[in-house]
Design an enzyme around this catalytic site. Structure first.
Site, PDB file in Angstrom:
ATOM      1  N   LEU A  17       0.811  -1.223   0.000  1.00 37.41           N
ATOM      2  CA  LEU A  17       0.000   0.000   0.000  1.00 37.41           C
ATOM      3  C   LEU A  17       0.845   1.275   0.000  1.00 37.41           C
ATOM      4  O   LEU A  17       2.007   1.268   0.372  1.00 37.41           O
ATOM      5  CB  LEU A  17      -0.914   0.012   1.240  1.00 37.41           C
ATOM      6  CG  LEU A  17      -1.897  -1.156   1.371  1.00 37.41           C
ATOM      7  CD1 LEU A  17      -2.704  -1.030   2.652  1.00 37.41           C
ATOM      8  CD2 LEU A  17      -2.828  -1.241   0.163  1.00 37.41           C
ATOM      9  N   CYS A  18       0.188   2.397  -0.403  1.00 41.02           N
ATOM     10  CA  CYS A  18       0.801   3.721  -0.323  1.00 41.02           C
ATOM     11  C   CYS A  18       0.856   4.121   1.157  1.00 41.02           C
ATOM     12  O   CYS A  18      -0.114   3.885   1.880  1.00 41.02           O
ATOM     13  CB  CYS A  18      -0.030   4.763  -1.067  1.00 41.02           C
ATOM     14  SG  CYS A  18      -0.190   4.414  -2.832  1.00 41.02           S
ATOM     15  N   PRO A  19       1.903   4.758   1.636  1.00 37.16           N
ATOM     16  CA  PRO A  19       3.070   5.166   0.837  1.00 37.16           C
ATOM     17  C   PRO A  19       4.239   4.191   0.932  1.00 37.16           C
ATOM     18  O   PRO A  19       5.342   4.536   0.525  1.00 37.16           O
ATOM     19  CB  PRO A  19       3.449   6.495   1.502  1.00 37.16           C
ATOM     20  CG  PRO A  19       3.163   6.255   2.953  1.00 37.16           C
ATOM     21  CD  PRO A  19       2.027   5.252   3.014  1.00 37.16           C
TER      22      PRO A  19
END
Lengths: 80, 322
Positions: A17-19
């Site tokens: 997932l971001c970030p």
């Protein structure tokens, strides 16, 4: 465009997932030499919306992009 | 005592440097001294345009706050300014003197142009399209304290995420960028279509190259930032101007009146808007109400020369207002 460019390494960031996906890319690039190429695999959606922008803003160059089903395969050339 | 000390014209005697002096509340013109629940105690609101405070000043402000707040606390106001709480009004002259010595000013309250608010803007925020901090500074220097019929709040957002809530301001400026695409460097990688959160870009199924729908575009610039080859570029930067918004008991959403207004036009937009408001508004009436009563089209007619080609159609503006 750059099919003959050989990446020195590959980061498969599918499911990351971001970030964190960007952080992992950044750390990897920091361990590389200027001009070397890293292959990064990113999911569609948020990762592909955000990570290329951040890579560019850090001064690296995206030299190739391929869409493969629900993910993208990027070649990133390390900048300064 | 009156809620806002700036409205008092009476003098009180205070002891200053060992001698008794008269404190003229009328001299505290900028206002910013707000009566608290507690007898004799006031909140002193400082002027922090855009919420930006140099650290050397912050240290000095902290010392002053620590000295004059009877409870040793500050509060960060909803308009990004530092407020020193629990200040005895008899300490005002000394406090103001100490603030002046470090080059800091007191904010305002009441019917006038307030301290402008702003997000980080393009200086350090990756999303930022406009230099909101520089503009907030300009407004603070040029327009702060200008008398109006009611409070007049101005804010700057650097991008369409609109953290500075321009829709709720009497006058709001939100950063925009018009994207422009050129075929040669485009490789048809489709990242722009993925990056666009508004569905304003689709990829051609055969070539991967973008099909752009300007009607859906909100001018955030995500396509420009994401494009690996620079095929998407900025054609022009500017501001989406919103007017007549407010929060409070009965919130109103601002009307969008102009698009791609350049930085250098911002002072004129503010000046002429206040001029129109002062000529058409009534005491105690926010500009949103004036626009409702007099008509947005009358305002746009007045602003014709300022907005020029950047004006949004009166019809468009009016129906958005409901």
């Amino acid at each position: 465009m750059s099919a003959e460019v050989k990446p020195v390494d590959t980061l498969d960031l599918r499911g990351v997932l971001c970030p964190m996906n960007f952080v992992k890319t950044k750390l990897k690039l920091e361990s590389m030499q200027k001009g070397e190429v890293l292959e990064v695999i990113l999911d569609s959606g948020e990762p592909i919306q955000n990570v290329p922008k951040s890579i560019k803003e850090e001064g690296h160059k995206i030299i190739d992009v391929k869409k493969e089903e629900d993910h993208f395969r990027l070649l990133v050339e390390k900048g300064e | 005592m009156d809620r806002f000390i700036e409205d008092k014209t009476t003098r009180v005697e205070v002891s200053l440097d060992g001698e008794t002096k008269k404190l003229d509340f009328g001299e505290l013109k900028t206002g910013g001294f707000i009566k608290q629940r507690q007898r004799d105690l006031f909140t002193v609101r400082l002027r922090c345009p855009g919420g930006r405070v140099p650290t050397d000043k912050l240290i000095e402000i902290s010392k002053i706050a620590h000295k004059y707040s009877k409870k040793g606390v500050i509060h960060l106001s909803f308009r990004q300014s530092i407020e020193i709480l629990y200040v005895d009004y008899k300490d005002f002259p000394e406090l103001v003197k100490e603030l002046e010595a470090i080059g800091w000013k007191v904010a305002s309250c009441g019917p006038r142009v307030r301290v402008p608010t702003a997000c980080g803007g393009c200086e350090y925020n990756p999303n930022g399209l406009t230099d909101t901090q520089a503009l907030a500074k300009m407004v603070d220097e040029k327009f702060f304290g200008t008398p109006t019929h009611h409070k007049f709040k101005i804010s700057f957002s650097g991008c369409p995420i609109d953290c500075a809530r321009t829709r709720e301001m009497d006058l709001g400026f939100q950063g925009v960028v018009e994207p422009e695409w050129e075929e040669p460097p485009c490789t048809g990688c489709t990242i722009c279509a993925e990056a666009c959160k508004e569905g304003a870009i689709e990829s051609d199924p055969d070539t991967g190259k973008p099909i752009y729908y300007p009607d859906k575009c909100i001018y955030c610039g995500d396509c420009i930032r994401a494009c690996p080859t620079g095929a998407w570029r900025a054609k022009r930067y500017g501001h989406l101007v919103r007017i007549g918004g407010k929060h409070g008991r009965w919130p109103m959403e601002a009307v969008e009146v102009a698009l791609f207004v350049p930085d250098e036009k911002v002072p004129e937009v503010i000046e002429k808007t206040i001029e129109w408001y002062m000529a058409n508004g009534m005491r105690g009436e926010r500009i949103g109400k004036t626009l409702e009563r007099v008509g947005v089209e009358k305002y746009l007619e007045f602003m014709k020369d300022v907005f020029g080609d950047n004006v949004l159609e009166a019809k468009e503006a009016a129906c958005q207002q409901k």
